[in-house]
Design an enzyme around this catalytic site. Structure first.
Site, short mmCIF file in Angstrom:
data_model
loop_
_atom_site.label_atom_id
_atom_site.label_comp_id
_atom_site.label_asym_id
_atom_site.label_seq_id
_atom_site.Cartn_x
_atom_site.Cartn_y
_atom_site.Cartn_z
N HIS A 160 44.11 65.78 28.30
CA HIS A 160 43.29 65.53 29.46
C HIS A 160 42.05 64.60 29.47
CE1 HIS A 160 45.71 69.12 30.92
NE2 HIS A 160 45.62 69.53 29.59
N SER A 281 31.27 37.81 29.61
CA SER A 281 31.01 37.82 31.01
C SER A 281 30.47 36.35 31.55
CB SER A 281 30.15 38.85 31.36
OG SER A 281 29.56 38.62 32.50
N LYS A 287 28.10 40.89 27.09
CA LYS A 287 29.54 41.55 27.33
C LYS A 287 30.42 41.15 26.16
CE LYS A 287 30.79 44.32 29.83
NZ LYS A 287 31.06 44.29 31.19
N GLU A 294 43.58 44.80 29.12
CA GLU A 294 43.42 44.94 30.97
C GLU A 294 44.62 44.27 31.14
OE1 GLU A 294 38.95 45.53 32.20
OE2 GLU A 294 39.05 44.06 30.57
#
Ligand code: ARG
Length: 454
Positions: A160, A281, A287, A294
């Site tokens: 979980h 970024s 970043k 992804e």
């Protein structure tokens, strides 16, 4: 009118197709990728025709030479693909006739594009399958290597997405090694009918000509020939199975990607993905984004989509071949390309991951993760499991309420030995039953996989 008669099927037509129709029906813009297998199939078919005297030796030699020449032209980028000729099959056949004349007109004897394309995509999928299995093995090797390098790192296992129990980092990675092993297995055993050659099935009902089907099949490396001509030209199960295998692999890749995304976030800080496998970024200079992971997660959607697309395309088709089936190729190519690229980049990325042992072990050192071990301890002392679970639950509540450490409370309540269960290394060493992550077990698993993946 000239255009009309140029088409291989133009005999019964008095007008050529409208421009929009040509654009709508052509497939050569994507099925050109079948050229190698189409040519191999044609050479084998010609050899079969020669065997029964439907081609002379000279004609066979001309056809073979012509087709090999065309193959070289295609490979050199010198072949002119003509959308007016619809597909890869008619482009190659037309070019052959242009090159060698009359003999070329005999190649399509006792053959239809229906059994031709069924053969081509079986051959293509067979090769793609071999590549997928090889890349899956590479990925497994990369995982095992990373596991071995960090064999003793402890980190929390999650259920979980809540910290559950400590495990070894390597144990977590080996779970993926197993998933990818199943994927490789699926690729290998699925698509059994890819072993049977459809050539000779014709458009639907075979041929009146005395073809030597088994001989042709052997030339192409098939194990045998299809037994029902209607099934042979309408079956795409092997393609569905390839797409499913790719989609299932996608599930596993996507879950691995998600773990790495979480682990590389500041919140977890368990791993650092190398600069070469992350991106920046355009606005925020600080970043460093896990874009490879992804995209891996994102591309899984295409793998599912391609499967669903072909399943849906096939579901309402009456036997046998219907033009709808031309829509099987783009999903097939896309899944193969997507999967092969993803497997390659993920394997490479795994080689450029650093594991932050301190962060992992700090996260795993929360004594709460060993509350279950305290239950086991009480069980061994004779307390019934449900009672022990309740007792430890109450102790956890007390620790939370009073801010006291669980091991201290446990020692006070159940004796000094009870406090010892909270040593994480001891806890892991105790997990020695088959499948559990004791360092000894995990080391043995790493050794086993290294052997299997050699
Ligand atoms: N381009 C077609 C396909 O991919 C080849 C088979 C066409 N057969 C036919 N009878 N129109 O399905």
């Amino acid at each position: 009118m000239k255009k009309v008669s140029q088409r291989t099927w133009g005999g019964r037509f008095s007008a050529g197709p409208a421009e929009a129709v040509k654009k709508f029906t052509e497939s050569v813009s994507f099925d050109w990728r079948l050229y190698k297998h189409d040519i191999a199939g044609s050479i084998a078919h010609a050899q079969g025709l020669a065997k029964v005297g439907l081609l002379t030796k000279v004609e066979l030699a001309k056809i073979t030479r012509g087709l090999k020449l065309i193959e070289r032209e295609i490979e050199a980028g010198k072949f002119h693909w003509d959308a007016d000729l619809e597909d890869v099959h008619m482009n190659i056949e037309t070019a052959l006739i242009k090159k060698i004349g009359a003999a070329g007109k005999k190649l399509h004897t006792a053959r239809s594009r229906n059994d031709q394309v069924a053969t081509d995509i079986r051959l293509w999928t067979r090769d793609a399958t071999v590549l997928c299995v090889a890349r899956l093995l590479d990925l497994q090797r990369a995982l095992v290597k990373l596991a071995e390098k960090n064999a003793t790192v402890v980190l929390p296992g999650y259920t979980h997405l809540q910290r559950a129990q400590p495990v070894l980092f390597a144990h977590h990675l080996l779970a993926y090694v197993e998933m990818f092993a199943r994927d490789a297995w699926r690729f290998e055993v699925f698509g059994i009918e890819m072993q049977e050659c459809p050539l000779g099935s014709g458009a639907i009902a075979g041929s009146t000509l005395p073809l030597r089907r088994e001989f042709v099949a052997k030339q192409l490396g098939f194990a045998g020939v299809t037994q029902n001509s209607m099934a042979a030209v309408s079956d795409r199960d092997f393609l569905l199975e390839f797409l499913f295998s790719a989609a299932a692999t996608g599930v596993h890749l996507s879950r691995l990607a998600e773990d790495l995304i979480l682990w590389s976030s500041a919140e977890f800080g368990f791993v650092t993905i190398g600069d070469a496998f992350t991106t920046g970024s355009s606005l925020m200079p600080q970043k460093k984004n896990p874009d490879i992971c992804e995209l891996t997660r994102g591309k899984t959607g295409r793998l599912y989509g391609n499967l669903v697309s072909v399943l849906t395309m096939l579901k309402g088709l009456p036997l046998t071949y219907n033009r709808d089936m031309q829509e099987d190729k783009e999903p097939l190519f896309d899944s193969a390309d997507t999967l092969l690229n993803t497997l390659e980049v993920v394997a490479a990325m795994l080689g450029d991951i650093k594991v932050n042992r301190t962060r992992c072990e700090a996260a795993a050192s929360d004594p709460l993760l060993l509350a279950t071990d305290l239950v086991d301890y009480l069980v061994l002392k004779g307390t019934p499991f449900r009672e022990a679970h309740h007792l430890v639950g109450a102790l956890v509540a007390e620790a939370e309420k009073t801010g006291q450490q669980l091991p201290k409370l446990a020692g006070r309540k159940f004796g000094r030995a009870a406090a010892k269960v909270f040593d994480v290394h001891r806890a892991l060493a105790m997990r020695k039953i088959i499948g559990a992550p004791s360092p000894k077990n995990v080391a043995a698993q790493i050794a086993l996989w290294k052997r299997l993946l050699k």
